[in-house]
Design an enzyme around this catalytic site. Sequence first.
Site, PDB file in Angstrom:
ATOM      1  N   HIS A  18      10.148  14.601  -3.427  1.00  0.00           N
ATOM      2  CA  HIS A  18       9.888  14.270  -4.833  1.00  0.00           C
ATOM      3  C   HIS A  18       8.614  14.936  -5.316  1.00  0.00           C
ATOM      4  CE1 HIS A  18       6.818  11.327  -3.712  1.00  0.00           C
ATOM      5  NE2 HIS A  18       7.675  10.783  -2.860  1.00  0.00           N
ATOM      6  N   HIS A  21       5.387  15.044  -3.204  1.00  0.00           N
ATOM      7  CA  HIS A  21       5.374  16.032  -2.114  1.00  0.00           C
ATOM      8  C   HIS A  21       5.139  17.433  -2.666  1.00  0.00           C
ATOM      9  CE1 HIS A  21       8.455  12.954  -0.512  1.00  0.00           C
ATOM     10  NE2 HIS A  21       7.296  12.697   0.058  1.00  0.00           N
ATOM     11  N   CYS A 126       4.419  -3.690   8.539  1.00  0.00           N
ATOM     12  CA  CYS A 126       5.291  -3.141   7.493  1.00  0.00           C
ATOM     13  C   CYS A 126       5.807  -1.800   7.988  1.00  0.00           C
ATOM     14  CB  CYS A 126       4.552  -2.963   6.173  1.00  0.00           C
ATOM     15  SG  CYS A 126       5.549  -2.023   4.988  1.00  0.00           S
ATOM     16  N   CYS A 129       4.818   1.186   5.556  1.00  0.00           N
ATOM     17  CA  CYS A 129       3.443   1.717   5.666  1.00  0.00           C
ATOM     18  C   CYS A 129       3.160   2.177   7.086  1.00  0.00           C
ATOM     19  CB  CYS A 129       2.376   0.667   5.395  1.00  0.00           C
ATOM     20  SG  CYS A 129       2.504  -0.280   3.923  1.00  0.00           S
ATOM     21  N   CYS A 148       4.496  -7.301   2.058  1.00  0.00           N
ATOM     22  CA  CYS A 148       3.631  -6.119   2.098  1.00  0.00           C
ATOM     23  C   CYS A 148       3.048  -5.865   0.703  1.00  0.00           C
ATOM     24  CB  CYS A 148       4.431  -4.896   2.545  1.00  0.00           C
ATOM     25  SG  CYS A 148       3.520  -3.376   2.268  1.00  0.00           S
ATOM     26  N   HIS A 151       4.561  -2.431  -0.634  1.00  0.00           N
ATOM     27  CA  HIS A 151       5.999  -2.225  -0.813  1.00  0.00           C
ATOM     28  C   HIS A 151       6.779  -3.456  -1.263  1.00  0.00           C
ATOM     29  CE1 HIS A 151       4.805   1.173   1.785  1.00  0.00           C
ATOM     30  NE2 HIS A 151       5.609   1.812   0.968  1.00  0.00           N
ATOM     31  N   LYS A 303       2.856   4.057  -9.566  1.00  0.00           N
ATOM     32  CA  LYS A 303       2.962   5.155  -8.609  1.00  0.00           C
ATOM     33  C   LYS A 303       4.430   5.535  -8.422  1.00  0.00           C
ATOM     34  CE  LYS A 303       2.571   6.180  -3.790  1.00  0.00           C
ATOM     35  NZ  LYS A 303       2.410   5.641  -2.458  1.00  0.00           N
ATOM     36  N   LYS A 306       9.418   6.405  -3.344  1.00  0.00           N
ATOM     37  CA  LYS A 306      10.837   6.190  -3.035  1.00  0.00           C
ATOM     38  C   LYS A 306      11.160   4.702  -3.074  1.00  0.00           C
ATOM     39  CE  LYS A 306       8.457   6.920   1.082  1.00  0.00           C
ATOM     40  NZ  LYS A 306       7.606   7.946   1.581  1.00  0.00           N
TER      41      LYS A 306
HETATM   42  N1  MSP Z   1       4.029  11.023   6.647  1.00  0.00           N
HETATM   43  C1  MSP Z   1       2.858  10.540   6.011  1.00  0.00           C
HETATM   44  C2  MSP Z   1       1.733  11.533   6.119  1.00  0.00           C
HETATM   45  C3  MSP Z   1       1.363  11.889   7.528  1.00  0.00           C
HETATM   46  S1  MSP Z   1       0.138  13.123   7.556  1.00  0.00           S
HETATM   47  C4  MSP Z   1      -0.307  13.182   9.140  1.00  0.00           C
HETATM   48  C5  MSP Z   1       3.150  10.299   4.524  1.00  0.00           C
HETATM   49  N2  MSP Z   1       4.220  10.919   4.034  1.00  0.00           N
HETATM   50  S2  MSP Z   1       4.762  10.754   2.540  1.00  0.00           S
HETATM   51  O1  MSP Z   1       5.909  11.594   2.464  1.00  0.00           O
HETATM   52  O2  MSP Z   1       4.983   9.382   2.249  1.00  0.00           O
HETATM   53  O3  MSP Z   1       3.657  11.206   1.584  1.00  0.00           O
HETATM   54  C6  MSP Z   1       3.120  12.474   1.695  1.00  0.00           C
HETATM   55  C7  MSP Z   1       2.133  12.797   0.623  1.00  0.00           C
HETATM   56  O4  MSP Z   1       2.725  12.748  -0.651  1.00  0.00           O
HETATM   57  C8  MSP Z   1       0.943  11.838   0.609  1.00  0.00           C
HETATM   58  O5  MSP Z   1      -0.253  12.590   0.518  1.00  0.00           O
HETATM   59  C9  MSP Z   1       1.132  11.066  -0.651  1.00  0.00           C
HETATM   60  O6  MSP Z   1      -0.078  10.693  -1.218  1.00  0.00           O
HETATM   61  C10 MSP Z   1       1.829  12.104  -1.508  1.00  0.00           C
HETATM   62  N3  MSP Z   1       2.493  11.467  -2.621  1.00  0.00           N
HETATM   63  C11 MSP Z   1       3.528  10.591  -2.552  1.00  0.00           C
HETATM   64  N4  MSP Z   1       3.748  10.131  -3.817  1.00  0.00           N
HETATM   65  C12 MSP Z   1       2.864  10.691  -4.672  1.00  0.00           C
HETATM   66  C13 MSP Z   1       2.708  10.692  -6.051  1.00  0.00           C
HETATM   67  N5  MSP Z   1       3.437   9.952  -6.840  1.00  0.00           N
HETATM   68  N6  MSP Z   1       1.774  11.514  -6.586  1.00  0.00           N
HETATM   69  C14 MSP Z   1       1.034  12.380  -5.824  1.00  0.00           C
HETATM   70  N7  MSP Z   1       1.194  12.420  -4.525  1.00  0.00           N
HETATM   71  C15 MSP Z   1       1.949  11.457  -3.896  1.00  0.00           C
HETATM   72  O7  MSP Z   1       2.411   9.574   3.902  1.00  0.00           O
END
Ligand code: MSP
Length: 671
Positions: A18, A21, A126, A129, A148, A151, A303, A306
């Site tokens: 999304h 990422h 959780c 998290c 949580c 979540h 925020k 997913k």
């Molecule tokens: N797998 C862990 C990270 C492990 S690093 C050793 C994780 N993954 S994640 O897929 O949930 O999130 C990855 C990144 O995407 C995080 O830095 C998170 O902050 C970012 N984002 C997820 N949603 C976001 C927004 N809505 N806006 C900006 N970035 C966000 O956490």
Amino acid sequence: MNKFYVTTPIYYVNSRPHLGHLYTTIIADTVARYKRQRGLDTFFLTGTDEHGVNIERAAEKAGLPVKQHVDGIVDEFKTAFAPYGFTNDHWVRTTDDYHKKAVYELWKRAEANGHIYKGKYEGWYCGNCNEFYSESEVEKNGEGTLICPTHDRPLELIAEESYFFKLSAFQDRLMELYEKDPNFIRPEARRNEVMSFVRGGLNDLSISRISVNWGIQVPGDPDHTIYVWFDALSNYITAIGFGNDQFGGEEHFRKYWPADLQLVGKDILRFHTVYWPAFLMAAGLPVPKTVFAHGMWLSGGRKMSKTLGNVINLATLRKHFSTDSVRYFCLREMVFGHDGDFTYEAMLDRVNADLASGLGNLASRTLTMVRNYFDGEVPEAGSADGELRARASEVRDGVAHALADFEREFEIYSFSRGLEAAWAAIARVDKFISDAKPWDLAKNPDQREPLKLVLHTAVETLRHLAVLLVPVLPESTQAIQEQLGQTNQISRIAPSQLKWGESAGTKIGEVKPIFPRLDKKQIMDEIKTEEGAQPEKSETIEKTGEVKPAPAAATEVAPGVAFINIEDFAKVELRVGEIKTAERVPKADKLLRFTIDLGEAEPRQILAGIAQYYEPEKLIGRKVIIVANLAPRKLRGFDSQGMVLAASIGEEGRPVLAGFLEDVPNGAKIR
Ligand code: MSP
């Protein structure tokens, strides 16, 4: 040669890719391109985090072997990212063999140094998290189940044998790191948060699970699976050769480590600035130079995640916007480090104003005039009277300033200000062109020299911008360079190497629109239809898929609000209190313990979950609002005789204490 190593977090494969990422990857790619353009030997790493109980469960639900399931999601990530042409040097997967081997190595080193021991863990977990919570940190739902805080889902009570990491032993070394190196955590506000958290004391960390199968086994104890964050964080070193022979193994690792920039969302800051440096210290390895926490893209003030189901669909984004437009919007609209609200409307406005009317229009009108008035050959800087010459020099100086300002801001990852500086140069040259009216000059053969000066100045500005903006707009700067007839790979040179005037005599290429104007109404209607909503003005559409009626007029009763009458409100006794003492509660990260004077014979003891945001000593003497007749309850062994009121800000629920602008006596009633 100087090196630069930049990383993104590795993305969980328990959801589809999304905007969150994409955002971090856009930033990392821009930084990587920027550093390469300046001659640094750059390594850019991204990838996927593929272990953990949630992923195992998702695969089960999909009826697939776990590896097959994650392979499919990894492909989705790669496909969604492909159009953006990210220049990552490697895509790490935590299911790769070299990674597993190297995680063992990190574990063994930390263990050999005496930082890992076996014990028993009991706690509320959780799975989303991948974190444990203590009872005092979370709320109960109506049925009394612990939930949580991130979540909104029930926590699971887990009691099992576990390996522990002696995090508590690293408190002093971590504090010293934060104090000595202000760049280790950025921005400053995040550094303060982490420092305040660590100052409050650290508990040892459970780093293995018996109940999880999908993961890396603990060396020498296959009943245990390594905690996903230990496994995941290690990727930053395993993927560049630590503990394995990837990319030339140890030598490659020593070349690039420590990382120069680790980009993370602020939600995962603690893992990267407390656990991660502690793991590295435990293994005798250097810590990264900078961990930069960016803000969250919000959707309707919440925020995007997913779990909440309000994510921006990358396919929709891709369908309606060029990849460069998305990159530009992400870098320009969100002040790096802060949260930003994502709306398609704002994106359409920004793209039309800055890209179509700004850079795109400058390119097309400049190049069209060169084609029409000079047969497609960039003129020399012609001679002109003092006034026009002075204004042309101002434009040239403005470009030099823009280059310097852009560079200064990008060096400190202040992308939006850097772009503002570049766009100031566009505004200046636009005004110069409009004032000089080259279309009028072209009608008069006597004005040939001033006409040359105007177009020469415009082309040179465009040429400089087309190099400056390469890291941000890789596709369109390439197109502009081609149209300028610059076939000599100027994208590879740093803007500072450009010399003003060098384009004279160049034959320009075919002139084509770079950023066509987007029809806002039409695109908004299409997007709403695609997202399954009716394109009607009177509806507020939330990304959760729920279509809400527009807010009712002030005189009407707002739907969905459960009103109380004045008698109900009178049941709540709100009083002014003055904080007399404030201190942290040992081993409770989030709690502060106060004594508060409510104008009664004895001050009351009240606990509040605000320790991550307030320094206790700074609160003494502060007047706050207390719910004075709340039934007392025990928190962490302390009686809490009331509740301190605070606003809850943003998705993370940052508390801001309610108070008064005027002096008020202790105990005064609020009604
Ligand atoms: N797998 C862990 C990270 C492990 S690093 C050793 C994780 N993954 S994640 O897929 O949930 O999130 C990855 C990144 O995407 C995080 O830095 C998170 O902050 C970012 N984002 C997820 N949603 C976001 C927004 N809505 N806006 C900006 N970035 C966000 O956490």
